[in-house]
Design a protein around this motif. Structure first.
Motif, PDB file in Angstrom:
ATOM      1  N   VAL A 118       0.808  -1.230   0.064  1.00  0.00           N
ATOM      2  CA  VAL A 118       0.038   0.094   0.102  1.00  0.00           C
ATOM      3  C   VAL A 118       0.790   1.254  -0.061  1.00  0.00           C
ATOM      4  O   VAL A 118       1.865   1.583   0.833  1.00  0.00           O
ATOM      5  N   THR A 119       0.568   2.243  -0.857  1.00  0.00           N
ATOM      6  CA  THR A 119       1.466   3.440  -1.017  1.00  0.00           C
ATOM      7  C   THR A 119       0.608   4.614  -1.083  1.00  0.00           C
ATOM      8  O   THR A 119      -0.321   4.729  -1.680  1.00  0.00           O
ATOM      9  N   VAL A 120       1.112   5.681  -0.318  1.00  0.00           N
ATOM     10  CA  VAL A 120       0.521   6.866  -0.056  1.00  0.00           C
ATOM     11  C   VAL A 120       1.808   8.028  -0.575  1.00  0.00           C
ATOM     12  O   VAL A 120       2.606   8.075   0.177  1.00  0.00           O
ATOM     13  N   ALA A 121       1.517   8.450  -1.872  1.00  0.00           N
ATOM     14  CA  ALA A 121       2.646   9.404  -2.276  1.00  0.00           C
ATOM     15  C   ALA A 121       1.863  10.598  -3.036  1.00  0.00           C
ATOM     16  O   ALA A 121       0.938  10.836  -3.191  1.00  0.00           O
ATOM     17  N   ASP A 122       3.026  11.585  -2.674  1.00  0.00           N
ATOM     18  CA  ASP A 122       2.509  13.062  -3.222  1.00  0.00           C
ATOM     19  C   ASP A 122       4.074  13.489  -3.767  1.00  0.00           C
ATOM     20  O   ASP A 122       5.041  13.079  -3.864  1.00  0.00           O
ATOM     21  N   ASP A 123       3.816  14.421  -4.804  1.00  0.00           N
ATOM     22  CA  ASP A 123       4.734  15.000  -5.514  1.00  0.00           C
ATOM     23  C   ASP A 123       5.354  16.377  -5.157  1.00  0.00           C
ATOM     24  O   ASP A 123       5.975  17.027  -5.792  1.00  0.00           O
ATOM     25  N   GLY A 124       5.382  16.607  -3.765  1.00  0.00           N
ATOM     26  CA  GLY A 124       5.673  17.931  -3.123  1.00  0.00           C
ATOM     27  C   GLY A 124       7.231  17.700  -3.016  1.00  0.00           C
ATOM     28  O   GLY A 124       7.778  16.773  -3.367  1.00  0.00           O
ATOM     29  N   PRO A 125       7.553  18.730  -2.166  1.00  0.00           N
ATOM     30  CA  PRO A 125       9.276  18.573  -2.002  1.00  0.00           C
ATOM     31  C   PRO A 125       9.811  17.452  -0.790  1.00  0.00           C
ATOM     32  O   PRO A 125      10.954  17.220  -0.944  1.00  0.00           O
TER      33      PRO A 125
END
Length: 463
Positions: A393-400
């Motif tokens: 299970v992955t929770v990802a964002d493209d922030g810094p």
């Protein structure tokens, strides 16, 4: 305490060595004398049987043909019915039997006059000026008061066996036992030093030196395994102690602001007691601060409950795919309101054993973390992949993302990456996430190879 010779001699290890050495010597002596005694008994039994056979035959001749026949056939040596001292040397050399026939007055009639014995068995010595070898003799009564005595010199093997047993006994007591004790002392000193190193570590930890560790060698023997277990326990205790300190500081820091604000509001209420609207506003603000305090304590209680494994008894089959899909649907509007892009990619068939409520809390904390700490228009992705025996299970964002300096501490209680601690939250969300993951046998990590904050959870798949 240093490992002095005195302390080694008084140690339980050396005491056991003493008992072991003494037991070995006693058992060896018992076996030695049992075997020697059996050999001597066997030789004595053979000799008695030989003498009794000769007595029986002599009685048969005596009662059948008279004493003259007995003398002529069985006793006469070199034509002489009475033996002289010189004949005894031949008897001794050929290991022949000694015989003497005596009349009613116990005077020798035939045989060797220097052989004397009482009725029955007796070990005696010859009346001879030079021969002092012991003789086993048996005296039998004949008709009219006459007696016949037959004897044999004791077997040389008998004396040799007893001498060997005696010599070995002295060797065991005077050589083997001291040598065993000395060897045992050297072994005890080695064992004692290993134990003493562990004892000194325990004493140092008891004195407050929590960073002390038991010495380990590269042999990986039972002492190294014991020391390694103690060192891992001390590492855990040190980590827990540091965690307690961090929690204490964190609780104090996070409670200080709301408590201060509550105190300020109470003071303002006292000043504005005649203004109902102002009092109402101050009470509302105080309630908000109090709710913030209660949320902190509620999070701590839940975290402690999870880490203690108290919820594990309530585990049941959970369709993680459907639960993740439900969470995605629930949070999609929240991300939209926060001006963030949200996408979910979820495989079917992810079944695990767990607590659905805690698993929902885990995902909620990660998703809320993405809502609160990502920039506007950020891209957030929730994915679930079934890969062989694992569920990822992955929770990802493209922030810094999270800086390298903070990555190692993000799962600590009350830790927040911003130094001012001014952002919303109490620093317990990710700690609770890790505790829930650990309870379910999952691992959580922060992917440092990609841009943004990518939290990856790996669950064992149920067979």
């Amino acid at each position: 305490m240093s490992s002095t010779p005195h302390s080694i001699l008084r140690s339980t290890v050396f005491g056991r060595v003493i008992w072991a050495c003494a037991g070995f010597v006693i058992i060896a002596l018992v076996l030695l004398w049992s075997i020697s005694g059996a050999l001597v008994w066997h030789m004595d039994a053979q000799q008695r049987a030989s003498i009794l056979d000769s007595i029986a035959y002599a009685q048969e001749v005596y009662y059948g043909r008279g004493s003259e026949a007995l003398i002529d056939e069985e006793i006469v040596e070199d034509g002489e019915p009475l033996w002289d001292d010189d004949l005894i040397y031949e008897v001794l050399e050929h290991e022949a039997q000694l015989v003497v026939l005596r009349d009613v007055d116990y005077e020798p009639v035939a045989g060797f006059p220097g052989l004397f014995a009482d009725v029955g068995w007796q070990v005696t010595y010859l009346d001879h000026p030079e021969i002092d070898e012991p003789v086993r003799a048996h005296l039998a009564l004949l008709r009219g008061g006459e007696t016949i005595t037959i004897g044999e010199f004791l077997p040389e093997g008998r004396a040799a066996t007893l001498e060997f047993a005696m010599a070995m006994s002295f060797a065991l007591v005077l050589i083997v036992l001291p040598l065993s004790l000395f060897t045992g002392y050297l072994l005890s000193r080695s064992v004692f030093n290993r134990i003493e190193g562990i004892s000194q570590t325990a004493a140092a930890v008891a004195a407050g030196q929590i960073n002390s560790r038991a010495p380990e060698s590269d042999r990986y023997d039972e002492f190294d395994r014991l020391a390694g277990g103690i060192n891992r326990m001390l590492d855990r205790l040190e980590a827990l102690n540091a965690n307690i300190e961090a929690v204490s500081v964190g609780v104090a820091h996070d409670l200080r602001t709301p408590l201060t604000n509550i105190g300020g509001r109470l003071e303002l209420i006292s000043r504005n007691r005649n203004d109902p609207e102002a009092v109402e506003a101050h009470l509302t603000a105080a309630e908000d601060y109090l709710a913030q305090i209660l949320r902190i304590f509620d999070a701590l209680l839940r975290l402690g409950e999870v880490e203690a494994g108290q919820r594990e008894a309530a585990f049941e089959d959970v369709d993680l795919s459907q639960m993740t899909r439900d969470m995605a649907e629930a949070y999609a509007p929240i991300f939209e309101d926060a001006n963030k892009s949200f996408q979910a990619n979820i495989d079917d068939g992810a079944m695990i054993a767990g607590d659905r409520e805690l698993l929902e809390q885990l995902l909620a904390n990660l998703l809320e973390n993405a809502v609160e700490h990502t920039r506007d228009a950020a891209q957030v992705t929730l994915s679930l992949q079934v890969d062989g025996k694992s569920i990822v299970v992955t929770v990802a964002d493209d922030g810094p993302g999270i800086s390298p300096a903070n990555r190692g501490r993000i799962f600590e209680r009350f830790y927040r990456a911003d130094a001012s601690r001014s952002t919303k939250g109490n620093g317990l969300g990710l700690s609770l996430v890790k505790a829930i993951a650990d309870l379910h046998g999952a691992t959580i990590s922060l992917d440092a190879e990609v841009q943004g904050a990518v939290f990856k959870l790996v669950f064992p798949r149920r067979d």
